[in-house]
Enzyme design. Structure first.
Site, mmCIF file in Angstrom:
data_model
loop_
_atom_site.group_PDB
_atom_site.id
_atom_site.type_symbol
_atom_site.label_atom_id
_atom_site.label_comp_id
_atom_site.label_asym_id
_atom_site.label_seq_id
_atom_site.Cartn_x
_atom_site.Cartn_y
_atom_site.Cartn_z
ATOM 1 N N LYS A 162 0.866 -1.192 0.000
ATOM 2 C CA LYS A 162 0.000 0.000 0.000
ATOM 3 C C LYS A 162 0.894 1.230 0.000
ATOM 4 O O LYS A 162 2.039 1.170 0.447
ATOM 5 C CB LYS A 162 -0.880 0.003 1.259
ATOM 6 N N ASP A 222 -7.183 4.532 -4.403
ATOM 7 C CA ASP A 222 -7.786 4.398 -3.076
ATOM 8 C C ASP A 222 -8.365 5.780 -2.775
ATOM 9 O O ASP A 222 -8.601 6.560 -3.719
ATOM 10 C CB ASP A 222 -6.736 3.959 -2.033
#
Ligand code: NDP
Length: 452
Positions: free
Chosen positions: A133, A173
């Protein structure tokens, strides 16, 4: 999050103590690790080889963490400096895979919690993708397109050297949608002189993106809730649904809820929520959020029967199904109490870790069907893996074909979590089931590949 984490089983307490002392200022990361350790204690009890090989001790430490300076110049000519992150957690199942988040709240703890969860989520999809991430504390709200472009270009000037279709494949995201992905991909192409389609997912469908990727997370969360309800002979038809957020996940959760015959009555952003008893006007919501990039309060100006509640979350509205789809820890014990009192039957997390540990425990004790984000929002990354497959094969599948594949994957994710919960003696506990099923797959691969 002010709740205290409960004591863990003895077999995993030592690992958690180490995580806490090594990462003292990372509450979200500790919370995510705590949840997984709590679930996998019975897996470790029945697999002594995982304990001997130190699988958990290795998994809680990222393979690599990158932090970097992102300087850029705003429209007024002033220099701005943000911080960039990419945490590459585990590549045992495939290239690192996980989104980029641009939001002022981003810090190392948040990126690590998201990266850690991503390992097990990606394993649960059954595809060949590792976990990672990244992101930045940059806030795209209120910035011009030119400012967003200059920021993305500066961000990629460092990140590009850590990416690649076989190395690390980011996606969107919070705060990273089609516009940002376009600028990021463009700069990667410029620096490397390679049109490497498979190094980023969520691309525009005209230049390598996959059909249904935009819809996948929201649709997938609804499919997961549909599967939980189906076990009990229930469906979405005629149900009232509360959705939080008004971004990518929320919009498509609302769309799919309508398609299944339900009525979504709420949407929100960080300023508050709107309640529209006649059903959220999806076209209006999309115009405000996707075209005008405005605030949710603008909704009530055009829907006079709807109400805007400032500074609150939608969980006070009585509904049958709740789909938290905004951000972490947005639904606490007080909210869980109100949802349960309002008769909620199923909660499926479109966002990552939106429910606090206390809220999750309350749902489970009250017999509410609860689908954790790790399973319920896995449709996004699963469709990203389908995008990578299409890029590698230079193919493009139709919308209907892609949605049918997403539907099958979500059914498999549900069934794997359901079966693992039964196997470890906690039928219906999808938190345990998702963590255990994902962990088992990762642990076996780590055993096979040796101590690295
Ligand atoms: P978007 O940026 O498209 O939308 C985010 C939404 O959440 C916005 O409405 C935003 O409101 C709201 N929000 C963000 N932060 C807060 C906050 N602190 N308090 C209240 N509301 C907030 O992001 P996505 O829809 O893509 O992501 C939403 C969630 O889903 C995240 O948890 C993400 O990690 C998760 N997720 C996303 C996937 C994807 O494919 N996009 C895949 C899997 C999970 P505002 O505009 O006011 O900030």
């Amino acid at each position: 999050m002010t709740e205290t984490l409960h004591a863990l089983p003895a077999s995993v307490r030592g690992v958690f103590d180490t995580v806490q002392s090594r990462n003292p200022h990372e509450p979200e990361f500790q919370q995510a690790v705590h949840e997984v350790l709590d679930s996998i204690a019975p897996v470790l009890d029945s697999h002594p080889q995982f304990v001997e090989a130190g699988i958990v001790e290795r998994l809680v430490e990222p393979e690599r963490q990158i932090m970097f300076r992102v300087p850029w110049v705003d429209d007024a000519g002033s220099l701005q400096v943000n911080r960039g992150y990419r945490v590459q957690f585990s590549s045992v199942l495939g290239p690192y895979k996980g989104g980029l988040r641009f939001h002022p709240s981003v810090n190392l703890s948040i990126i690590k919690f998201l990266g850690f969860e991503q390992i097990f989520k990606n394993a649960l999809t059954g595809q060949g993708i590792g976990g990672g991430k990244g992101g930045s504390d940059f806030d795209p709200h209120g910035k011009s397109d030119a400012e967003v472009m200059r920021f993305c270009q500066s961000f990629m000037n460092e990140l590009y050297r850590h990416l690649g279709e076989h190395t690390d494949v980011p996606a969107g995201d919070i705060g990273v949608g089609g516009r940002e992905i376009g600028y990021l991909f463009g700069q990667y192409r410029k620096i490397t002189n390679r049109h490497e389609s498979g190094m980023f997912t969520g691309k525009g469908v005209q230049w390598g993106g996959a059909e249904v990727r935009t819809e996948a997370t929201g649709y997938g969360a609804v499919f997961f809730a549909q599967d939980m309800l189906a076990v009990h002979g229930e469906s979405f038809d005629g149900k009232r649904v509360a959705v939080s957020g008004s971004g990518n996940v929320a919009i498509y959760a609302i769309e799919k809820s309508y398609q299944l015959g339900a009525t979504p009555v709420t949407a929100s952003d960080s300023s508050g929520y709107v309640h529209d008893e006649n059903g959220i006007d999806l076209a209006l919501l999309r115009r405000i959020k996707e075209v005008e990039r405005g605030r949710i309060s603008a909704y009530v100006a055009e829907r006079p029967n709807a109400t805007f509640v400032e500074g609150a979350t939608p969980w006070e509205v009585p509904v049958d199904i709740a789909l938290p789809s905004a951000t972490q820890n947005e639904l606490d014990e007080h909210d869980a109490y109100r949802l349960i009192a309002g008769g909620v039957r199923a909660v499926a997390e479109g966002a990552n870790m939106p429910s606090t540990p206390g809220a999750v425990a309350m749902f489970q004790e009250a017999g509410v069907l609860f689908g954790p984000g790790k399973a319920a929002n896995a449709g996004g990354v699963a469709t990203s893996a389908l995008e990578m497959s299409q890029n590698a094969a230079r193919q493009r599948w139709s919308f209907d074909d892609s949605e049918a594949r997403l539907r099958t994957i979500m059914q498999n994710v549900h069934d794997s979590a359901f079966a693992a919960a039964e196997k470890y003696g906690r039928p219906g506990d999808y938190v345990l089931g998702a963590n255990a099923a994902g962990f088992e797959r990762v642990a076996h691969a780590m055993l096979a590949q040796g101590i690295i």
